[in-house]
Design an enzyme around this catalytic site. Structure first.
Site, PDB file in Angstrom:
ATOM      1  CG  HIS A 193      48.479  38.851  49.658  1.00 52.68           C
ATOM      2  ND1 HIS A 193      49.610  38.140  49.314  1.00 52.68           N
ATOM      3  CD2 HIS A 193      48.719  40.127  49.255  1.00 52.68           C
ATOM      4  CE1 HIS A 193      50.487  38.949  48.756  1.00 52.68           C
ATOM      5  NE2 HIS A 193      49.973  40.151  48.697  1.00 52.68           N
TER       6      HIS A 193
ATOM      7  CG  ASP B 214      44.948  34.522  23.188  1.00 56.63           C
ATOM      8  OD1 ASP B 214      43.713  34.553  23.337  1.00 56.63           O
ATOM      9  OD2 ASP B 214      45.497  34.470  22.069  1.00 56.63           O
TER      10      ASP B 214
END
EC number: 2.1.1.-
Length: 433
Positions: free
Chosen positions: A151, A372
């Site tokens: 983060h 994908d």
């Protein structure tokens, strides 16, 4: 769920980092981010044939190429101000499960999702990596891919951009040479500060992990969400039409207020929501969309905890606090000598004993469902967390609704679930399939 680790290795960039890019400077926004990894978990129902080795090799090769453009993710922290992009690499773990992926998708509990991570939520990696991935193969042919990002150098926009680039390289649509340079020195816009007197996690203490924290998923389907937005618009004195995120946030905050009022000890008079705002398009000129970093800042507002919950009032107050974060505001907040005072005032508001802090982070409208790799789009995208008083909002898999992961103390979660607004507009821990 009995999960077996097959392998764990370090993936290094396919080409060395150029010398002039070896040092990635941290901005002050990176410095104040919690020193932890956050997971993005993607589920694919038919991701592989029996040859899982071929699938893993394909992922590792394309990950290596992607790291050659996202240099900090293969580097290591040099000090509190920079990362040495030394090509040390990222972690890649391969695991398998004999059972069906549907066992998770029918009842997607936080503890099961945590099993799909390369590290547990409260675990410190033995190797201080900035990125770690884990692929889990199920007996049914399905696959879960979890990518964990530091983060300190990544917000959800950076994470989504990384996954998008990884997908493009994996599919052969792009090579690492085709991907634009992702570097932008945000330290010039948000100058770093000397925080040597305390740890980076000083700003994250309010969301410390605890075994008493319960995380549940609340689904706001598209139809009910549209009805909620229209109801709020009609009740608004200005006729303001809230966004999906604002409407869901209002219901969640209303539920928190109800839980506060029903609690054994009603100690707070105000709810202080902190909403993460993407700053890339709020500066003048705008920052590049591919900027690497934790380029978010909290929009903080103070809401009196009232007996009667007014969603239109809540959404207008949230909208006002978010809209106020513009270029002029940011220049004043980050002006020389002003940041520390402004941050201190914000922390005072959050930690005032009369105030109840609550963080909302939206992952909506990121192209995570477009990921994908060659075996179809994910059937579900989620995350896992154990941070107290946090909600993460994600698009539902149809793109119309919102899934809200909400983490609260157990006793409070029981009351939150019974809030009339939650009961009217959300479903709890519903099946994905």
């Amino acid at each position: 769920m009995e999960l077996k680790i097959v392998s764990s290795e370090i993936i290094k960039p396919s080409s060395p980092t150029p010398q002039h890019l070896r040092t990635h400077k941290l901005s002050v926004l990176d410095q104040v981010a919690g020193d932890s990894l956050f997971p993005v978990i993607l589920f694919y129902p038919q991701a592989c044939s029996n040859d899982t080795t071929k699938t893993s090799d394909h992922l590792k090769k394309s990950l290596s190429e992607t790291l050659s453009k996202y240099h900090p993710f293969a580097g290591r922290f040099k000090d509190a101000f920079s990362i040495d992009c030394d090509d040390s690499g990222a972690v890649f773990v391969e695991a398998c499960v004999a059972g069906e992926m549907s066992e998770i998708l029918k009842q997607p509990k936080n503890d099961l999702l945590e099993e799909l991570m390369p590290y547990k939520l409260n675990e410190k990696p033995s190797v201080p990596v900035n990125l770690a991935a884990k692929v889990t193969y199920f007996g049914c042919g399905g696959m879960a891919l979890c990518v964990c990002f530091s983060h300190v150098i990544a917000d959800i926009t950076t994470a989504a951009n990384f996954i998008k680039s990884w997908v493009a390289i994996s599919r052969g649509f792009s090579t690492s040479n085709d991907i634009p340079d992702t570097f932008f020195d945000c330290s010039t816009v948000f100058p770093p500060q000397d925080f040597s007197s305390f740890s980076r996690n000083a700003f994250a203490d309010n969301h410390s992990q605890s075994a008493e924290i319960i995380t549940k998923r609340f689904t706001f389907d598209g139809v009910k969400l549209a009805d909620l937005k229209e109801k709020i618009r009609k009740e608004s004195s200005s006729g303001y039409q809230p966004t999906r995120v604002e409407a869901v946030s209002a219901v969640i905050l209303g539920g928190i207020m109800s839980a506060e009022k029903e609690g054994e000890k009603f100690n707070h008079t105000n709810l202080v929501p902190s909403v993460s705002v993407n700053l890339r398009n709020r500066t003048n000129p705008p920052l590049p969309e591919l900027s690497i970093g934790n380029i978010i800042q909290a929009a903080i507002t103070k809401l009196p905890i009232e007996k009667r919950i007014n969603y239109s009032k809540l959404t207008e107050q949230l909208h006002g606090s978010i809209r106020s974060i513009d270029d002029e505001y940011l220049k004043k907040f980050h002006a020389v000598g002003e940041f520390m005072n402004n941050m201190q005032n914000a922390l005072i508001a959050l930690f005032d004993p009369n105030n109840r802090g609550f963080t909302i982070s939206s992952w909506c409208r990121r192209p995570l469902y477009e990921a994908d790799f060659g075996w179809g789009k994910p059937i579900w995208v989620s995350t896992a967390m154990k941070h107290k008083d946090v909600a993460v909002l994600l698009d539902s898999n149809d793109g119309k609704g919102i899934e809200a992961l909400v983490a609260l103390p157990k006793k409070e979660m029981d009351k939150f679930e019974q809030d009339p607004g939650i009961l009217a507009y959300a479903s709890v821990d519903t099946s994905i399939i």
